[in-house]
Design a protein around this motif. Sequence first.
Motif, PDB file in Angstrom:
ATOM      1  N   GLY A  39     -17.363  -3.910  -1.991  1.00 52.13           N
ATOM      2  CA  GLY A  39     -17.812  -2.305  -1.638  1.00 52.13           C
ATOM      3  C   GLY A  39     -18.754  -2.375  -0.199  1.00 52.13           C
ATOM      4  O   GLY A  39     -18.221  -2.982   0.837  1.00 52.13           O
ATOM      5  N   HIS A  40     -19.823  -2.000  -0.453  1.00 52.63           N
ATOM      6  CA  HIS A  40     -20.724  -2.155   0.667  1.00 52.63           C
ATOM      7  C   HIS A  40     -21.672  -3.408   0.870  1.00 52.63           C
ATOM      8  O   HIS A  40     -22.652  -3.335   1.648  1.00 52.63           O
ATOM      9  CB  HIS A  40     -21.677  -0.803   0.552  1.00 52.63           C
ATOM     10  CG  HIS A  40     -21.194   0.473   0.544  1.00 52.63           C
ATOM     11  ND1 HIS A  40     -20.697   1.289   1.729  1.00 52.63           N
ATOM     12  CD2 HIS A  40     -20.428   1.299  -0.433  1.00 52.63           C
ATOM     13  CE1 HIS A  40     -19.997   2.470   1.560  1.00 52.63           C
ATOM     14  NE2 HIS A  40     -20.016   2.475   0.117  1.00 52.63           N
ATOM     15  N   SER A  41     -21.488  -4.168   0.104  1.00 59.33           N
ATOM     16  CA  SER A  41     -22.186  -5.560   0.156  1.00 59.33           C
ATOM     17  C   SER A  41     -21.454  -6.762   0.841  1.00 59.33           C
ATOM     18  O   SER A  41     -20.942  -7.414   0.057  1.00 59.33           O
ATOM     19  CB  SER A  41     -22.823  -5.843  -1.098  1.00 59.33           C
ATOM     20  OG  SER A  41     -23.584  -4.886  -1.693  1.00 59.33           O
ATOM     21  N   ALA A  42     -21.467  -6.559   2.266  1.00 61.67           N
ATOM     22  CA  ALA A  42     -20.380  -7.623   3.040  1.00 61.67           C
ATOM     23  C   ALA A  42     -19.102  -7.874   2.260  1.00 61.67           C
ATOM     24  O   ALA A  42     -18.849  -8.750   1.750  1.00 61.67           O
ATOM     25  CB  ALA A  42     -21.494  -8.910   2.835  1.00 61.67           C
ATOM     26  N   PRO A  43     -18.526  -6.852   2.289  1.00 61.76           N
ATOM     27  CA  PRO A  43     -16.877  -7.025   1.553  1.00 61.76           C
ATOM     28  C   PRO A  43     -16.231  -8.064   2.258  1.00 61.76           C
ATOM     29  O   PRO A  43     -16.103  -8.203   3.535  1.00 61.76           O
ATOM     30  CB  PRO A  43     -16.334  -5.614   1.999  1.00 61.76           C
ATOM     31  CG  PRO A  43     -17.034  -4.858   3.138  1.00 61.76           C
ATOM     32  CD  PRO A  43     -18.582  -5.560   3.021  1.00 61.76           C
ATOM     33  N   VAL A  44     -15.419  -8.557   1.487  1.00 65.41           N
ATOM     34  CA  VAL A  44     -14.597  -9.384   1.839  1.00 65.41           C
ATOM     35  C   VAL A  44     -13.071  -9.249   1.490  1.00 65.41           C
ATOM     36  O   VAL A  44     -12.833  -7.958   0.818  1.00 65.41           O
ATOM     37  CB  VAL A  44     -14.562 -10.953   1.006  1.00 65.41           C
ATOM     38  CG1 VAL A  44     -16.069 -11.547   1.475  1.00 65.41           C
ATOM     39  CG2 VAL A  44     -14.615 -10.668  -0.485  1.00 65.41           C
ATOM     40  N   SER A  45     -12.089  -9.748   2.117  1.00 66.90           N
ATOM     41  CA  SER A  45     -10.643  -8.866   2.512  1.00 66.90           C
ATOM     42  C   SER A  45      -9.603 -10.205   2.349  1.00 66.90           C
ATOM     43  O   SER A  45      -9.832 -11.110   3.225  1.00 66.90           O
ATOM     44  CB  SER A  45     -10.597  -8.245   3.192  1.00 66.90           C
ATOM     45  OG  SER A  45      -9.074  -7.951   3.405  1.00 66.90           O
ATOM     46  N   CYS A  46      -8.933 -10.481   1.277  1.00 64.65           N
ATOM     47  CA  CYS A  46      -7.696 -11.414   1.571  1.00 64.65           C
ATOM     48  C   CYS A  46      -6.504 -10.742   2.354  1.00 64.65           C
ATOM     49  O   CYS A  46      -5.402 -11.402   2.725  1.00 64.65           O
ATOM     50  CB  CYS A  46      -6.883 -11.866   0.123  1.00 64.65           C
ATOM     51  SG  CYS A  46      -8.128 -13.041  -0.750  1.00 64.65           S
ATOM     52  N   GLY A  47      -6.607  -9.530   2.657  1.00 57.22           N
ATOM     53  CA  GLY A  47      -5.381  -8.785   3.370  1.00 57.22           C
ATOM     54  C   GLY A  47      -4.338  -8.201   2.613  1.00 57.22           C
ATOM     55  O   GLY A  47      -3.251  -8.214   3.114  1.00 57.22           O
ATOM     56  N   PHE A  48      -4.547  -7.818   1.221  1.00 54.91           N
ATOM     57  CA  PHE A  48      -3.387  -7.399   0.466  1.00 54.91           C
ATOM     58  C   PHE A  48      -3.026  -6.225   0.881  1.00 54.91           C
ATOM     59  O   PHE A  48      -3.462  -5.509   1.357  1.00 54.91           O
ATOM     60  CB  PHE A  48      -3.733  -7.319  -1.000  1.00 54.91           C
ATOM     61  CG  PHE A  48      -4.317  -8.602  -1.697  1.00 54.91           C
ATOM     62  CD1 PHE A  48      -3.485  -9.583  -1.972  1.00 54.91           C
ATOM     63  CD2 PHE A  48      -5.607  -8.999  -2.051  1.00 54.91           C
ATOM     64  CE1 PHE A  48      -3.516 -10.936  -2.433  1.00 54.91           C
ATOM     65  CE2 PHE A  48      -5.939 -10.093  -2.588  1.00 54.91           C
ATOM     66  CZ  PHE A  48      -4.961 -11.009  -2.799  1.00 54.91           C
ATOM     67  N   THR A  49      -1.503  -5.977   1.008  1.00 55.20           N
ATOM     68  CA  THR A  49      -0.913  -4.768   1.103  1.00 55.20           C
ATOM     69  C   THR A  49      -0.119  -3.813   0.161  1.00 55.20           C
ATOM     70  O   THR A  49      -0.012  -4.680  -0.828  1.00 55.20           O
ATOM     71  CB  THR A  49       0.061  -5.062   2.417  1.00 55.20           C
ATOM     72  OG1 THR A  49       1.097  -6.014   1.765  1.00 55.20           O
ATOM     73  CG2 THR A  49      -0.622  -5.621   3.548  1.00 55.20           C
ATOM     74  N   THR A  50       0.020  -2.889   0.369  1.00 54.08           N
ATOM     75  CA  THR A  50       0.710  -2.108  -0.769  1.00 54.08           C
ATOM     76  C   THR A  50       2.075  -2.750  -1.090  1.00 54.08           C
ATOM     77  O   THR A  50       2.803  -2.611  -2.175  1.00 54.08           O
ATOM     78  CB  THR A  50       0.874  -0.648  -0.452  1.00 54.08           C
ATOM     79  OG1 THR A  50       1.514  -0.651   0.947  1.00 54.08           O
ATOM     80  CG2 THR A  50      -0.706   0.040  -0.616  1.00 54.08           C
ATOM     81  N   ASN A  51       2.887  -3.290  -0.173  1.00 58.93           N
ATOM     82  CA  ASN A  51       4.214  -3.602  -0.251  1.00 58.93           C
ATOM     83  C   ASN A  51       4.442  -5.211  -0.314  1.00 58.93           C
ATOM     84  O   ASN A  51       5.314  -5.774  -0.301  1.00 58.93           O
ATOM     85  CB  ASN A  51       4.947  -2.855   0.862  1.00 58.93           C
ATOM     86  CG  ASN A  51       4.685  -3.743   2.111  1.00 58.93           C
ATOM     87  OD1 ASN A  51       3.584  -4.290   2.391  1.00 58.93           O
ATOM     88  ND2 ASN A  51       5.455  -3.408   3.214  1.00 58.93           N
ATOM     89  N   GLY A  52       3.189  -5.759  -0.695  1.00 61.03           N
ATOM     90  CA  GLY A  52       3.289  -7.262  -0.822  1.00 61.03           C
ATOM     91  C   GLY A  52       3.835  -7.985  -1.943  1.00 61.03           C
ATOM     92  O   GLY A  52       3.912  -6.929  -3.033  1.00 61.03           O
ATOM     93  N   PRO A  53       4.117  -9.054  -2.169  1.00 59.08           N
ATOM     94  CA  PRO A  53       4.594  -9.638  -3.507  1.00 59.08           C
ATOM     95  C   PRO A  53       3.522  -9.772  -4.727  1.00 59.08           C
ATOM     96  O   PRO A  53       3.857  -9.688  -5.874  1.00 59.08           O
ATOM     97  CB  PRO A  53       5.085 -10.933  -3.158  1.00 59.08           C
ATOM     98  CG  PRO A  53       4.157 -11.290  -1.776  1.00 59.08           C
ATOM     99  CD  PRO A  53       3.997 -10.078  -1.182  1.00 59.08           C
ATOM    100  N   TYR A  54       2.033  -9.639  -4.433  1.00 64.29           N
ATOM    101  CA  TYR A  54       1.278  -9.657  -4.986  1.00 64.29           C
ATOM    102  C   TYR A  54       0.709  -8.341  -5.706  1.00 64.29           C
ATOM    103  O   TYR A  54       0.196  -7.624  -4.931  1.00 64.29           O
ATOM    104  CB  TYR A  54      -0.131 -10.376  -4.405  1.00 64.29           C
ATOM    105  CG  TYR A  54      -1.131 -10.919  -5.534  1.00 64.29           C
ATOM    106  CD1 TYR A  54      -0.957 -12.249  -6.356  1.00 64.29           C
ATOM    107  CD2 TYR A  54      -2.335 -10.565  -5.694  1.00 64.29           C
ATOM    108  CE1 TYR A  54      -1.827 -12.430  -7.254  1.00 64.29           C
ATOM    109  CE2 TYR A  54      -3.302 -10.891  -6.515  1.00 64.29           C
ATOM    110  CZ  TYR A  54      -3.067 -11.840  -7.070  1.00 64.29           C
ATOM    111  OH  TYR A  54      -4.017 -12.461  -8.054  1.00 64.29           O
ATOM    112  N   ARG A  55       0.811  -8.274  -6.858  1.00 65.98           N
ATOM    113  CA  ARG A  55       0.493  -6.985  -7.594  1.00 65.98           C
ATOM    114  C   ARG A  55      -0.702  -7.017  -8.589  1.00 65.98           C
ATOM    115  O   ARG A  55      -0.745  -5.865  -9.220  1.00 65.98           O
ATOM    116  CB  ARG A  55       1.787  -6.540  -8.677  1.00 65.98           C
ATOM    117  CG  ARG A  55       2.991  -6.710  -7.685  1.00 65.98           C
ATOM    118  CD  ARG A  55       2.934  -5.555  -6.766  1.00 65.98           C
ATOM    119  NE  ARG A  55       4.226  -5.267  -5.786  1.00 65.98           N
ATOM    120  CZ  ARG A  55       4.347  -4.491  -5.070  1.00 65.98           C
ATOM    121  NH1 ARG A  55       3.432  -3.535  -4.413  1.00 65.98           N
ATOM    122  NH2 ARG A  55       5.621  -4.504  -4.123  1.00 65.98           N
ATOM    123  N   GLY A  56      -1.305  -7.940  -8.485  1.00 64.99           N
ATOM    124  CA  GLY A  56      -2.880  -8.004  -9.407  1.00 64.99           C
ATOM    125  C   GLY A  56      -3.277  -9.172  -9.926  1.00 64.99           C
ATOM    126  O   GLY A  56      -2.337 -10.128  -9.789  1.00 64.99           O
TER     127      GLY A  56
END
Length: 481
Positions: free
Chosen positions: A122-139
Amino acid sequence: MAAMGVIASALAAVPAEAEPATQVAWGACPKDVVAAAAPSPLDCATVPVPVDYADPASGKIDIVISRLASKNPSKRRGVLLLNPGGPGGPGLAYPGFLVARGLPASVQDSYDLIGMDTRGIGHSAPVSCGFTTNGPYRGNVPPYAVDDAAVVKQAEVVKGVAEKCAKNDGKGHLRHLTTANTARDLDRIRSALGEKKTNFLGYSYGSSLGAAYASMFPERSDRIVLDSNYGDTHLDSDDMRRYALGMEQTFPAFAKWVAKRHDSYGLGRTPEEVRATYFKIAERLDKEPIPGGDGGTFRAATFAALYTESQYAPTAQLWQSLLTGGQPAIPPSQPGPSPFDNTWTVFLAVTCNDVDWPEDVKTYRRAVAQDREQYPLYGAAAANITPCAYWPHEPAEAPVKITDEGPTNILLVQNKRDIPTPHRGAEMLREKLGNRARLVSVDASGHGAYVIGGNACAWNITTSYLVDGKIPTRDASCRAS
């Protein structure tokens, strides 16, 4: 592994006492937090912590915390740090959430309720793998593997996920997201708030975080409540596989509920018939997927629905539609960043960094085959391969070891039928904590017993402990209510 030993030695040299910190400066919370916590009025502040505790000079990040202050200073006894689970659950609005669910006024009077977005969230130095809504990874719960080939196929997906996370880690923060570092952050927050001891209420993964804190800083832990427990201070492949056990233990309650309403939904007159309907729908969707998903999607939707009894009716409605050949109205997702990108990323980082995961695909193929047989409802999903098999970072230190040395101040609260954290996890944690803990087992279904669940006995025992410090003299059981 030599590097791991060097880093572990450096961490061991970190002083037990947290560095002195100035009192926090309370101010307005971010607008999204204000909206989520309404009508509870929260204040927010930041607490700087090292990115890397083994090398504090390498830089700092700000942990954002929130406060719902006690309205009765004469009864206030300290702060109650809160964690909603995850890892990856945003927690700034959590004080407002618990109040809205009915947190007793006596608890609100006794503490300033402290929420937080832990490191990376959230607001504490958020990180991101760059997941997208149409990617193959679902959770982060793997998809159901219908056969051995599906495990091999998933291995390619999660390998790509691990590589993508490494590529998007521009600041190099991912490797420092661990349960141990988050526990160290909790102690910095305690110090910044000017408190001598920490009171803590954590749910799900929050139980692992709380157990880690109480083990790393036993002398500074006060009243600790751990609800819906994993069996240790970290999640590993065995913990993930217990999701399937939780499904088998919780599904009968749902099946019984549905069977009593056969005239409404037509899904089976007995729990056994309802179970057969589950397999009928899933196997048909395995062969003939619909726009809304396949058999794996159906199984995952049912798994998620059994977190709470409030989802029984909409889930039965979904089954009814699928059984009669209908296709649920699922709006197509728009291409773009996934709204779960941050939470999925933190879950992966903490889970993969905390412990060394098996890297051989054959290990997961064997586990899936075994659990598909032993836990047919969901075993072939829970045992499936995850990005941790290909994670770019080795653990910097061993997982936090639970200690049974310290005060008797840990209350474990656990429903007997819980999807992601079955009762066995609480039993394991109780064994490791020894006389430091007492276990309250609740004859109920659902994820979350205190405040989130509805059992009166569990509420009363937990409230009494938080407010008056009355911990049961022995483990207790709460009947269904």
